[in-house]
Design a protein around this motif. Structure first.
Motif, mmCIF file in Angstrom:
data_model
loop_
_atom_site.group_PDB
_atom_site.id
_atom_site.type_symbol
_atom_site.label_atom_id
_atom_site.label_comp_id
_atom_site.label_asym_id
_atom_site.label_seq_id
_atom_site.Cartn_x
_atom_site.Cartn_y
_atom_site.Cartn_z
ATOM 1 N N TRP A 58 30.219 47.383 31.037
ATOM 2 C CA TRP A 58 29.915 47.244 32.983
ATOM 3 C C TRP A 58 29.320 46.005 33.261
ATOM 4 O O TRP A 58 28.731 46.078 32.802
ATOM 5 N N LEU A 59 30.077 45.685 34.783
ATOM 6 C CA LEU A 59 29.695 45.130 35.214
ATOM 7 C C LEU A 59 28.648 46.035 35.965
ATOM 8 O O LEU A 59 27.956 46.903 36.170
ATOM 9 N N GLU A 60 27.790 44.900 36.994
ATOM 10 C CA GLU A 60 27.114 44.844 38.236
ATOM 11 C C GLU A 60 27.610 45.471 39.197
ATOM 12 O O GLU A 60 29.132 44.691 39.076
ATOM 13 N N PRO A 61 26.975 46.830 39.596
ATOM 14 C CA PRO A 61 28.077 47.100 41.056
ATOM 15 C C PRO A 61 28.792 45.751 41.540
ATOM 16 O O PRO A 61 29.990 46.126 41.993
ATOM 17 N N GLU A 62 27.864 45.357 42.196
ATOM 18 C CA GLU A 62 28.591 44.546 42.839
ATOM 19 C C GLU A 62 29.348 43.326 42.726
ATOM 20 O O GLU A 62 29.921 42.738 42.776
ATOM 21 N N GLU A 63 29.088 42.667 41.247
ATOM 22 C CA GLU A 63 29.478 41.789 39.975
ATOM 23 C C GLU A 63 31.109 42.233 39.994
ATOM 24 O O GLU A 63 31.983 41.385 40.128
ATOM 25 N N LEU A 64 31.620 43.785 40.333
ATOM 26 C CA LEU A 64 32.606 44.005 39.683
ATOM 27 C C LEU A 64 33.560 44.258 40.852
ATOM 28 O O LEU A 64 34.849 43.549 41.244
ATOM 29 N N ARG A 65 32.934 44.766 41.778
ATOM 30 C CA ARG A 65 33.851 44.157 43.244
ATOM 31 C C ARG A 65 34.056 43.062 43.630
ATOM 32 O O ARG A 65 35.041 43.239 44.325
ATOM 33 N N GLN A 66 33.198 41.780 43.022
ATOM 34 C CA GLN A 66 33.862 40.684 43.310
ATOM 35 C C GLN A 66 34.575 40.431 42.379
ATOM 36 O O GLN A 66 35.764 39.277 42.992
ATOM 37 N N LEU B 30 40.707 32.401 50.655
ATOM 38 C CA LEU B 30 40.246 33.468 51.315
ATOM 39 C C LEU B 30 38.886 33.915 50.314
ATOM 40 O O LEU B 30 38.487 35.100 51.140
ATOM 41 N N SER B 31 38.430 33.679 49.500
ATOM 42 C CA SER B 31 37.308 33.826 49.516
ATOM 43 C C SER B 31 35.858 33.859 49.792
ATOM 44 O O SER B 31 35.120 34.609 49.891
ATOM 45 N N ALA B 32 36.380 33.511 50.825
ATOM 46 C CA ALA B 32 35.508 32.973 52.298
ATOM 47 C C ALA B 32 35.672 34.464 52.775
ATOM 48 O O ALA B 32 34.457 33.910 53.687
ATOM 49 N N ASP B 33 36.537 34.715 53.183
ATOM 50 C CA ASP B 33 37.217 36.133 53.569
ATOM 51 C C ASP B 33 36.757 37.263 53.668
ATOM 52 O O ASP B 33 37.988 38.493 53.305
ATOM 53 N N PRO B 34 35.906 37.506 52.733
ATOM 54 C CA PRO B 34 36.218 39.510 51.728
ATOM 55 C C PRO B 34 36.354 40.491 52.860
ATOM 56 O O PRO B 34 37.490 41.099 52.041
ATOM 57 N N ALA B 35 36.224 40.574 53.822
ATOM 58 C CA ALA B 35 36.572 41.419 54.901
ATOM 59 C C ALA B 35 38.619 41.687 54.886
ATOM 60 O O ALA B 35 39.036 42.952 54.123
ATOM 61 N N GLU B 36 39.025 40.592 54.699
ATOM 62 C CA GLU B 36 40.334 40.209 55.183
ATOM 63 C C GLU B 36 41.438 40.850 53.617
ATOM 64 O O GLU B 36 41.976 41.652 53.493
#
Ligand code: TRP
Length: 347
Positions: free
Chosen positions: A53-61, A309-315
């Motif tokens: 498992w990755l750290e949750p934030e890392e998985l999201r990234q 794209l990586s600069a805009d995660p919300a997009e």
């Protein structure tokens, strides 16, 4: 009779970063298939938790980074459907039903499980074992017919075909009663293994696959590497002392020469034969300069689009949400039919 439409489905795990092997082995085909087919492309995050498992934030990234890579490589999230698996719960629901269709004996034959579980089989997760059933559900919940994948996924595709066939046989009566006169509720999904460089090997060892888990970063070209890094890795790629051959048969027993000329051919959109005709008899150093040039020309625009794209995660999250909504619109009615066929009560 109810007609089956051709429909492409494929998926890739979000763990780690994507590299040249993913691009030439898979993504390039995914992009090409958009011209001719309805395509559904999935970041398979449910598969990503079957091993470490990755750290949750890392998985999201990682999920967002994978989606950004697909788009940067040319997946058009408007004409194709691009989403992450966990947002469409129909995958997991159908996977459960497939857990009850597939036999232990079938899964016991899966070589990827044996490799990934290694010696400590008793300690592997049940999810890792049942992984191919979820993969079958990914495809069949859309009644997918064509699956562009790497060589290493062929066995899993065969399993998906066996599951489809057993389901169709075991519930034949209910399927026919639902209007499928030929009893074909699920299609037999076909693997599509295309491209001259479907197997891109490590730059440090031409007998090993290029892999995100290789500890040496010099072994692979990441889709996030800048021009300088790409050129440096190619410069330092392992070679042998001989000049390049002029014909493909001269590549026998020379895995590094085979790999590098294969990569060149795939990037330049030509054949290995043509590459050898041009560079045969010459030194690796000359060829490597040319290879670095095409690699940079091809990959630099991808890298810069990924950075943008990586600069805009919300997009990216909006794109994934929109993809999930459109994916569900296809999967939900199909899963409802499965529930009717099996005999569940539903509202
Ligand atoms: N198992 C595939 C891999 O590791 C990823 C995957 C999951 C997939 N579900 C899929 C590929 C469905 C094609 C279709 O590469």
């Amino acid at each position: 009779m109810i007609e089956l439409k051709p429909r492409v489905f494929s998926g890739m795990q979000p763990t780690g970063s994507l590299h040249l092997g993913n691009y030439l082995g898979a993504l390039i085909n995914w992009v090409a298939m958009q011209k001719t087919h309805e395509c559904i492309y999935c970041v398979v995050d449910l598969h990503a938790i079957t091993a470490e498992w990755l750290e949750p934030e890392e998985l999201r990234q990682s999920i967002r980074r994978a989606a950004a890579a697909y788009i940067a490589c040319g997946i058009d999230p408007k004409s194709s459907i691009l989403f992450n698996q966990s947002q469409v719960t129909e995958h997991a629901e159908l996977a459960w039903i497939f857990n009850c269709v597939a036999r232990l004996g079938w899964l016991n034959r899966m070589t990827q499980f044996k490799e990934k579980a290694g010696k400590d089989r008793e300690n592997a997760s049940v999810g890792l074992y049942a992984y191919p059933n979820l993969m079958a559900a990914d495809i069949l919940v859309y009644r997918g017919t064509h699956v562009p994948v790497g060589e290493d996924q062929k066995q899993h595709l065969e399993l998906a075909r066996d599951i489809a066939q057993k389901f169709n046989n075991d519930w034949r009566e209910a399927i026919v009663a639902k209007g499928y006169a030929d009893g074909m509720f699920f299609p037999q999904p076909e693997p599509i293994i295309l491209g001259p460089a479907t197997r891109v090997m490590s730059l440090r060892d031409g007998t090993k696959k290029m892999s995100k888990s290789d500890p040496s970063d010099l072994s692979r070209i990441n889709l996030t590497d800048d021009a300088e890094a790409i050129a440096r890795k190619i410069q330092r790629a392992k070679t042998d002392p001989d000049a390049l051959p002029s014909e493909p048969k001269g590549l026998e027993g020379r895995p590094e020469a085979d790999n590098l000329t294969g990569i060149y051919a795939a990037l330049a959109g030509t054949t290995q034969e043509a590459v050898l005709k041009e560079f045969g008899g010459g030194q690796f150093s000359t060829f490597k300069k040319a290879l670095a040039d095409v690699a940079v020309a091809k990959l630099a625009p991808i890298t810069s689009e990924m950075t943008r794209l990586s600069a805009d995660p919300a997009e990216i999250d909006r794109i994934l949400a929109d993809g999930a909504r459109r994916a569900r619109a296809i999967a939900h009615p199909i899963l409802n039919e499965v529930k009717d066929i099996v005999g569940f009560v539903r509202s």
